[in-house]
Enzyme design. Sequence first.
Site, PDB file in Angstrom:
ATOM      1  CG  ASP A  45       1.430 -51.035 -97.832  1.00  0.00           C
ATOM      2  OD1 ASP A  45       1.977 -51.134 -96.718  1.00  0.00           O
ATOM      3  OD2 ASP A  45       0.747 -50.039 -98.168  1.00  0.00           O
ATOM      4  CB  SER A  46       6.214 -53.540 -95.243  1.00  0.00           C
ATOM      5  OG  SER A  46       5.636 -54.783 -94.882  1.00  0.00           O
ATOM      6  CG  ASP A  84      -1.207 -52.983 -95.467  1.00  0.00           C
ATOM      7  OD1 ASP A  84      -1.974 -52.500 -94.620  1.00  0.00           O
ATOM      8  OD2 ASP A  84       0.038 -53.019 -95.321  1.00  0.00           O
ATOM      9  CE  LYS A 112      -1.711 -52.770 -91.633  1.00  0.00           C
ATOM     10  NZ  LYS A 112      -1.196 -51.513 -92.256  1.00  0.00           N
ATOM     11  CD  GLU A 114      -0.902 -46.772 -94.510  1.00  0.00           C
ATOM     12  OE1 GLU A 114      -0.679 -45.602 -94.878  1.00  0.00           O
ATOM     13  OE2 GLU A 114      -0.080 -47.693 -94.631  1.00  0.00           O
ATOM     14  CD  GLU A 181       4.296 -47.756 -89.128  1.00  0.00           C
ATOM     15  OE1 GLU A 181       3.316 -48.273 -89.697  1.00  0.00           O
ATOM     16  OE2 GLU A 181       5.410 -47.657 -89.659  1.00  0.00           O
TER      17      GLU A 181
HETATM   18  O1  KIV Z   1       3.020 -52.950 -94.284  1.00  0.00           O
HETATM   19  C1  KIV Z   1       3.334 -53.232 -93.109  1.00  0.00           C
HETATM   20  O2  KIV Z   1       4.218 -54.069 -92.836  1.00  0.00           O
HETATM   21  C2  KIV Z   1       2.629 -52.543 -92.025  1.00  0.00           C
HETATM   22  C3  KIV Z   1       3.133 -52.702 -90.628  1.00  0.00           C
HETATM   23  C4  KIV Z   1       4.438 -52.018 -90.465  1.00  0.00           C
HETATM   24  C5  KIV Z   1       2.145 -52.281 -89.616  1.00  0.00           C
HETATM   25  O3  KIV Z   1       1.676 -51.863 -92.297  1.00  0.00           O
HETATM   26 NA    NA Z   2       1.426 -51.379 -94.464  1.00  0.00          NA
END
Ligand code: KIV
Ligand code: NA
Length: 264
Positions: A45-46, A84, A112, A114, A181
């Site tokens: 989600d980056s 994510d 993924k 969190e 992280e």
């Molecule tokens: O969204 C992302 O790119 C991430 C990584 C930084 C682990 O969760």
């Molecule tokens: Na992320």
Amino acid sequence: QRSTTVQTLSALKQEKKKFSCLTSYDATFAHIISEAGIESILVGDSLGNVLQGHDTTLPVTVEDLAYHTAAVARGNEHALIITDLPFMGYATPEQAMDNATQVMRAGAHVVKVEGGTWLCPTIAMLTERGIPVCAHLGLTPQSVNTLGGFKVQGRSPEQAQAIIADAKAIEAAGAGILVLECVPSELAKTITEQLTIPVIGIGAGSDTDGQVLVLHDMLGLNPRPAKFVKNFMAASGGSIQDAIALYGEEVKSGAFPGPEHGFK
Ligand code: KIV
Ligand code: NA
């Protein structure tokens, strides 16, 4: 070359071989990353930051993540695709199952999420129903507003113990992978040693089983890169393909990350 699975990454951990992961959000980069032998692609989600221009990952939706996962899946050859789940997309196990279904149908192999102990019932439900889960601890960007900023986590002994307890809990609940992280390198080492499942670090030192970076960061496209980022475009002095290949080689050999990329 056979496709990478969660089991492949577990076997690499057992053999004490390092593996690499990069984010990707489209087919072209997914193809290049996969061809370079990078074991895993994270549809993070980056994308809210690097593609959409937001300050945080909070505005990213499950539709955004499914759209980019489908593109990545079309370009991918061999890599394990981790996607994510979005902010508030797994607040209840029911929401998690609905949203995980969407990204799995789009082509993800792993989802993924969190969080730690509070997520254990969700992790168990997803895993029992055929969806492998990667948990994410330490700096969890979706919680930036409760954390009070993007800060290194686990610096006090109490915080460190809490992260260790969360890591053990998510493993016991059935998580297949853990992302750590921005935690002190020593803490990441301890957690990696104490868990059976593979641990992927970002800003977590050199002792995790794998490493991940945001693609745009390692290509030198971020004007204000974090301390843990290395510009592999500058280091390779060549093409994007060369930069990505060099990243894979340096993670495998242990050359990246160096002590200068970690936190004490
Ligand atoms: O969204 C992302 O790119 C991430 C990584 C930084 C682990 O969760
Ligand atoms: Na992320």
